[in-house]
Scaffold this motif. Structure first.
Motif, short mmCIF file in Angstrom:
data_model
loop_
_atom_site.label_atom_id
_atom_site.label_comp_id
_atom_site.label_asym_id
_atom_site.label_seq_id
_atom_site.Cartn_x
_atom_site.Cartn_y
_atom_site.Cartn_z
N TYR A 145 0.84 -1.19 0.00
CA TYR A 145 0.00 0.00 0.00
C TYR A 145 0.87 1.25 0.00
O TYR A 145 2.08 1.20 0.25
CB TYR A 145 -0.95 0.02 1.21
N GLY A 190 -4.39 8.26 4.60
CA GLY A 190 -3.58 7.63 5.64
C GLY A 190 -2.22 8.25 5.86
O GLY A 190 -1.28 7.58 6.29
N PRO A 221 -8.66 11.10 7.81
CA PRO A 221 -7.96 10.27 6.83
C PRO A 221 -8.82 9.13 6.32
O PRO A 221 -9.60 8.54 7.08
CB PRO A 221 -6.77 9.72 7.63
N ASP A 245 6.47 -0.01 11.96
CA ASP A 245 6.50 0.85 10.77
C ASP A 245 5.44 0.39 9.76
O ASP A 245 4.57 -0.43 10.09
CB ASP A 245 7.91 0.89 10.17
N SER A 246 5.54 0.92 8.55
CA SER A 246 4.50 0.64 7.55
C SER A 246 4.41 -0.84 7.22
O SER A 246 3.31 -1.36 6.97
CB SER A 246 4.79 1.45 6.29
N LEU A 272 2.45 -2.42 10.01
CA LEU A 272 1.02 -2.13 9.84
C LEU A 272 0.44 -3.01 8.75
O LEU A 272 -0.68 -3.53 8.89
CB LEU A 272 0.82 -0.65 9.49
N ARG A 327 -0.17 5.97 17.13
CA ARG A 327 -0.10 7.14 16.25
C ARG A 327 -0.14 6.70 14.78
O ARG A 327 -0.82 7.30 13.96
CB ARG A 327 1.20 7.90 16.54
N THR A 329 -3.64 5.75 13.92
CA THR A 329 -4.52 6.92 13.82
C THR A 329 -4.27 7.70 12.53
O THR A 329 -5.20 8.07 11.82
CB THR A 329 -4.30 7.85 15.04
N ILE A 330 -2.98 7.93 12.24
CA ILE A 330 -2.65 8.69 11.03
C ILE A 330 -3.18 8.00 9.78
O ILE A 330 -3.68 8.64 8.86
CB ILE A 330 -1.10 8.86 10.91
N THR A 331 -3.08 6.67 9.77
CA THR A 331 -3.51 5.94 8.57
C THR A 331 -5.01 5.63 8.56
O THR A 331 -5.50 5.01 7.63
CB THR A 331 -2.75 4.60 8.47
N GLY A 332 -5.72 6.07 9.60
CA GLY A 332 -7.15 5.79 9.66
C GLY A 332 -7.45 4.36 10.06
O GLY A 332 -8.61 3.97 10.18
N SER A 333 -6.41 3.56 10.31
CA SER A 333 -6.60 2.14 10.59
C SER A 333 -7.21 1.90 11.97
O SER A 333 -7.71 0.81 12.24
CB SER A 333 -5.28 1.39 10.51
N ALA A 351 -9.82 2.92 12.88
CA ALA A 351 -11.26 2.73 12.68
C ALA A 351 -11.63 1.30 12.28
O ALA A 351 -12.79 0.92 12.35
CB ALA A 351 -11.76 3.71 11.62
N VAL A 352 -10.66 0.51 11.87
CA VAL A 352 -11.00 -0.84 11.40
C VAL A 352 -10.61 -1.94 12.38
O VAL A 352 -11.05 -3.07 12.25
CB VAL A 352 -10.38 -1.13 10.01
#
Lengths: 420, 121
Positions: free
Chosen positions: A256, A277, A297, B58-59, B62, B90, B93-97, B99-100
């Motif tokens: 991604y 994001g 986001p 890190d990414s 995630l 953080r 939250t930044i990635t909107g994740s 919420a899932v």
């Protein structure tokens, strides 16, 4: 002089440029012209001789490489001024002249001449403009140029990314845009993009997950899908959905990219943007005031999490600066590694802005400060994309020239030609 | 260099399994998380990841968590993250994740009874 050089350039390999320049520049009293080009990381300037696989061999007693920090050539490169070398009492002097393609800093010329008047300076500026155009025109077909401007090998992702991204500086009467990315020779998943169409300026930054070649592929695909969709007139939200679709098709949710995509209406200063994001942009307004713009986001592109895409709007004032960045700029990992931090980042931009340093130079110094902070070893890509909204008029202005670091002579030369 | 990722699996009652994740969740370790925890999740109806000992994410980390979420949603296992450290939170939250994922502060905050989305479907 210039007409002959331009005519000759059609059938001229890069390797013949130095000799052609010397031949044509003699007509205006320049006895010798040396072309120095900046390396990818903007640390050194290297002499273009035309000889060898990197067109930089056989320097005939001249300096093959000059440091940008600490040399007169480097100062000219950094500040966009034309400056003479001492001593003054000799018949001929060396003059250093910035080499700019548009506002993209390619390097510097060293021009040897006995002339010292305004006319000579204008000729220097015009010669630099023509040489920059010719160098730029050879960029995509010359391996020699690529070899000369690299002080060490690139990784594959960096090879892809640098060939895809637009120049690191752009300005017109409406906007000043500048970008920087480190580690320049070993990028993985970061990419930036910008483009103008009519009154709109598009800005985007991507940070693809991972630190491998696949991260580079992800960013590459995202940028390709972004441009393709944008050029078909799609809106920002739709563009991000198309990027997501392309990534899911190729990588089946295993790769991604996060990103900010924005459009600035330069007539009104309305910034429209989408957050996928990513760290939200920083807005820097006069008097050292800055804040993060807020927009809920949506999920990173390629994850397919199905969160709604929110289009946000912020009204800019003339002089406002929008800064998009990736986390390598501010973050560090582990307790023993102090992060550079957002405050230090914005303070750095403010301080150099107040000093009147050209924006591309501020970003170059910022990246060197970030690198120094991490003792030269970044653990993540660090990217900054800076955009200052100047106002609605696209015609060249002294303000844009100063921000971009164009020599004053270049602006005078331009005005002279544009007056009917 | 990355510290080794340590995964400690503890079986609980009623099809619950708790995996304690310790170390750095990054490019070098995220595949191990994905592979091993996916296998553990298949044999249980409720999976809790205790994140309290995660020192960095890190990414890539995630991405492994998102892949695990996708997998557990497909197989009907309820996935919960607990004690998520600030740096990882953080990132979520930044990635909107955020919420899932189902996220709780600590193990004690997890509802005791398996009244989750699915039982043995």
């Amino acid at each position: 002089m210039l007409a002959g050089l331009l005519t000759a350039s059609h059938l001229m390999p890069l390797e013949l440029l130095p000799s052609a320049v010397t031949e044509h520049a003699g007509a205006v009293g320049f006895s010798k012209v040396l072309i120095y080009l900046g390396d990818l990381q903007r640390d050194v300037l290297r002499l273009l001789t035309g000889d060898g696989f990197d067109a930089g061999r056989d320097t005939a007693g001249e300096e093959a490489e000059l440091k940008i920090d600490g040399s007169l050539a480097g100062h000219v490169y950094q500040c966009g001024q034309i400056l003479p070398e001492t001593p003054e009492n000799t018949e001929e002097r060396h003059w250093w002249v910035p080499l700019l393609d548009g506002t993209e800093r390619l390097g510097a010329l060293r021009i040897t001449t006995a002339d010292d008047d305004a006319r000579a300076r204008e000729d220097m500026t015009l010669l630099a403009a023509v040489i920059a155009l010719i160098v730029h025109s050879k960029e995509r077909s010359s391996d020699a140029l690529a070899r000369l401007t690299r002080v060490r090998p690139l990784n594959i992702a960096a090879e892809m990314q640098w060939n895809l991204m637009p120049p690191r500086s752009y300005a017109d009467g409406r906007v000043m845009i500048a970008a920087a990315m480190e580690p320049a020779y070993t990028i993985s998943g970061d990419a930036y993009d910008y483009a103008t169409a009519g009154d709109t300026v598009h800005l985007s930054v991507f940070d693809a997950m991972g630190h491998d070649t696949a991260a580079g592929l992800t960013a590459h695909l995202a940028m390709g899908a972004c441009r393709n969709s944008r050029r078909q007139g799609m809106g920002l939200g739709e563009i991000t959905e198309r990027i997501e679709q392309a990534l899911v098709e190729q990588f089946d949710h295993r790769r991604y990219t996060t990103g900010i995509l924005a459009g600035l209406d330069t007539r009104t200063g309305m910034l429209t943007w989408v957050n996928r994001g990513h760290h939200p942009p920083v807005l820097m307004r006069r008097n050292r005031w800055h804040s993060h713009l807020a927009c809920r986001p949506s999920h990173p592109m390629g994850t397919g999490l199905g969160l709604p895409v929110t289009l946000c709007r912020d009204q800019l004032e003339p002089g406002d600066r929008i800064v998009l960045y990736t986390d390598g700029i501010i973050e560090a990992r582990g307790a023993d590694d102090q992060e550079f931090g957002l405050d230090r980042f914005t303070d750095f931009l403010d301080r150099h802005h107040a000093e009147g340093l050209p924006v591309p130079e501020t970003l170059r110094r910022l990246m060197h400060a970030v690198l120094d902070h991490h003792e030269g070893r970044l653990q993540d890509d660090a990217t900054v994309l800076f955009c200052e909204w100047l106002g609605p008029g696209a015609a060249p202005t002294a303000q844009a020239a100063a921000l971009a670091g164009l020599p004053p002579e270049a602006v005078i030369a331009h005005d002279g030609r544009s007056t009917p | 260099m990355s510290a080794e990722l340590q995964l400690t699996v503890r079986e609980g009652p009623d099809g619950l399994v708790i995996v304690e994740v310790a170390g750095e969740l990054d490019f070098h370790t995220s595949n191990a998380l994905d592979r091993e925890v996916t296998a553990v999740s298949d044999a249980h109806s409720r999976l809790v990841l205790d994140m309290s000992q995660v020192t960095f994410c890190d990414s890539s980390g995630l991405s492994a968590l998102l892949h695990l979420l996708r997998h557990t949603q497909a197989t009907g296992t309820a996935l919960t993250l607990v004690a998520v450290p600030a740096q990882t939170m953080r990132l979520l939250t930044i990635t909107g994740s955020d919420a899932v994922f189902t996220i709780h502060g600590s193990l004690t905050e997890i509802p005791a009874a398996p009244d989750g989305p699915q039982g043995d479907a």
